[in-house]
Design a protein around this motif. Structure first.
Motif, mmCIF file in Angstrom:
data_model
loop_
_atom_site.group_PDB
_atom_site.id
_atom_site.type_symbol
_atom_site.label_atom_id
_atom_site.label_comp_id
_atom_site.label_asym_id
_atom_site.label_seq_id
_atom_site.Cartn_x
_atom_site.Cartn_y
_atom_site.Cartn_z
ATOM 1 N N ASP A 20 0.848 -1.184 0.000
ATOM 2 C CA ASP A 20 0.000 0.000 0.000
ATOM 3 C C ASP A 20 0.888 1.239 0.000
ATOM 4 O O ASP A 20 1.932 1.244 0.660
ATOM 5 C CB ASP A 20 -0.901 0.024 1.238
ATOM 6 C CG ASP A 20 -1.954 -1.074 1.225
ATOM 7 O OD1 ASP A 20 -2.243 -1.594 0.138
ATOM 8 O OD2 ASP A 20 -2.467 -1.394 2.309
ATOM 9 N N SER A 23 1.716 7.023 1.698
ATOM 10 C CA SER A 23 1.226 8.397 1.849
ATOM 11 C C SER A 23 -0.282 8.501 2.043
ATOM 12 O O SER A 23 -0.812 9.599 2.122
ATOM 13 C CB SER A 23 1.623 9.203 0.609
ATOM 14 O OG SER A 23 1.037 8.623 -0.547
ATOM 15 N N ILE A 24 -0.981 7.370 2.136
ATOM 16 C CA ILE A 24 -2.434 7.434 2.312
ATOM 17 C C ILE A 24 -2.835 6.704 3.590
ATOM 18 O O ILE A 24 -2.120 5.835 4.079
ATOM 19 C CB ILE A 24 -3.192 6.840 1.107
ATOM 20 C CG1 ILE A 24 -2.900 5.351 0.949
ATOM 21 C CG2 ILE A 24 -2.865 7.581 -0.168
ATOM 22 C CD1 ILE A 24 -3.818 4.658 -0.013
ATOM 23 N N ALA A 25 -3.980 7.056 4.111
ATOM 24 C CA ALA A 25 -4.495 6.434 5.334
ATOM 25 C C ALA A 25 -4.925 4.996 5.033
ATOM 26 O O ALA A 25 -5.418 4.705 3.938
ATOM 27 C CB ALA A 25 -5.673 7.237 5.868
ATOM 28 N N PRO A 26 -4.747 4.088 5.983
ATOM 29 C CA PRO A 26 -5.199 2.711 5.782
ATOM 30 C C PRO A 26 -6.684 2.672 5.415
ATOM 31 O O PRO A 26 -7.491 3.427 5.946
ATOM 32 C CB PRO A 26 -4.953 2.054 7.149
ATOM 33 C CG PRO A 26 -3.878 2.882 7.775
ATOM 34 C CD PRO A 26 -4.114 4.285 7.283
ATOM 35 N N THR A 28 -7.986 3.521 2.604
ATOM 36 C CA THR A 28 -8.317 4.492 1.563
ATOM 37 C C THR A 28 -8.089 3.857 0.192
ATOM 38 O O THR A 28 -7.030 3.284 -0.052
ATOM 39 C CB THR A 28 -7.432 5.756 1.688
ATOM 40 O OG1 THR A 28 -7.613 6.302 2.989
ATOM 41 C CG2 THR A 28 -7.783 6.779 0.626
ATOM 42 N N TYR A 73 -7.010 3.444 -3.618
ATOM 43 C CA TYR A 73 -5.951 4.060 -4.417
ATOM 44 C C TYR A 73 -5.828 3.311 -5.735
ATOM 45 O O TYR A 73 -6.282 2.181 -5.878
ATOM 46 C CB TYR A 73 -4.613 4.061 -3.662
ATOM 47 C CG TYR A 73 -4.106 2.680 -3.320
ATOM 48 C CD1 TYR A 73 -3.263 1.982 -4.183
ATOM 49 C CD2 TYR A 73 -4.477 2.062 -2.131
ATOM 50 C CE1 TYR A 73 -2.811 0.719 -3.874
ATOM 51 C CE2 TYR A 73 -4.028 0.800 -1.807
ATOM 52 C CZ TYR A 73 -3.178 0.127 -2.688
ATOM 53 O OH TYR A 73 -2.734 -1.132 -2.386
#
Length: 184
Positions: free
Chosen positions: A110, A113-116, A118, A120
């Motif tokens: 994953d 840079s993104i929240a779990p 989220t 993408y």
């Protein structure tokens, strides 16, 4: 031992217990697919081994290979080559490749840079791998992987054409029928 293509191999120090008395075939379709070059002299062996191992690792790892990937495989090639001949070196490197987590598992990380949780966008290489395992129960072929590595698979027209090509392939019918109806 001689350098002939039809020589008896030994397991040497690679620790392999398989094929200790195996004979290398002189020619076969699968051998030609692996041995994409043949060294003309001893001075050409490392360059040819690099080409062979890079080509196979790209297919096996389902992505572009890194310098570290090739370096690791070349270390095993060199150990196998020191014990016997060019083919034994390639075999030692292939044995290493076959136990690599990059070969054994489809690794997708994953983005950091993104929240779990989220959503993408998948990379083209991840998409190619998912498509091929879903439709064929196998690794991406060279055409699909080439497009993915070049970042072209995200183009809707290219993706549509590749999905249609893959569905027309006999591997899709066998894989989809078995995966949907054959498991009980």
């Amino acid at each position: 031992m001689t350098e002939s293509r039809n020589t008896t191999y030994h397991s040497g120090s690679s620790g392999s217990s398989c094929g200790s008395k195996a004979r290398a075939p002189q020619d076969s379709p699968s051998r030609r697919r692996v041995f994409v070059c043949q060294p003309a002299s001893a001075s050409d062996e490392t360059a040819c081994a690099t080409k062979i191992l890079s080509t196979i690792a790209r297919r096996a790892y389902r992505r572009s290979v890194t310098d570290d990937d090739v370096k690791t495989l070349l270390e095993f090639y060199q150990r196998g080559r020191a014990d016997s001949n060019f083919d034994s070196g390639i075999r030692a490197a292939l044995e290493r490749l076959l136990i690599s987590p990059d070969f054994l598992f489809r690794i997708e990380a994953d983005p950091g840079s993104i929240a779990p949780g989220t959503p993408y966008r998948l990379s083209d290489v991840e998409l190619a791998s998912r498509l091929s395992f879903f439709l064929w129960s196998s690794i991406p072929d060279d055409e699909l992987l080439d497009l993915a590595i070049r970042g072209r698979l995200r183009d809707a027209g290219v993706l549509d054409q590749q999905v249609r090509r893959m569905l027309a392939d006999p591997r899709a019918r066998g894989s989809l029928v078995y995966n949907i109806f054959g498991q009980g």
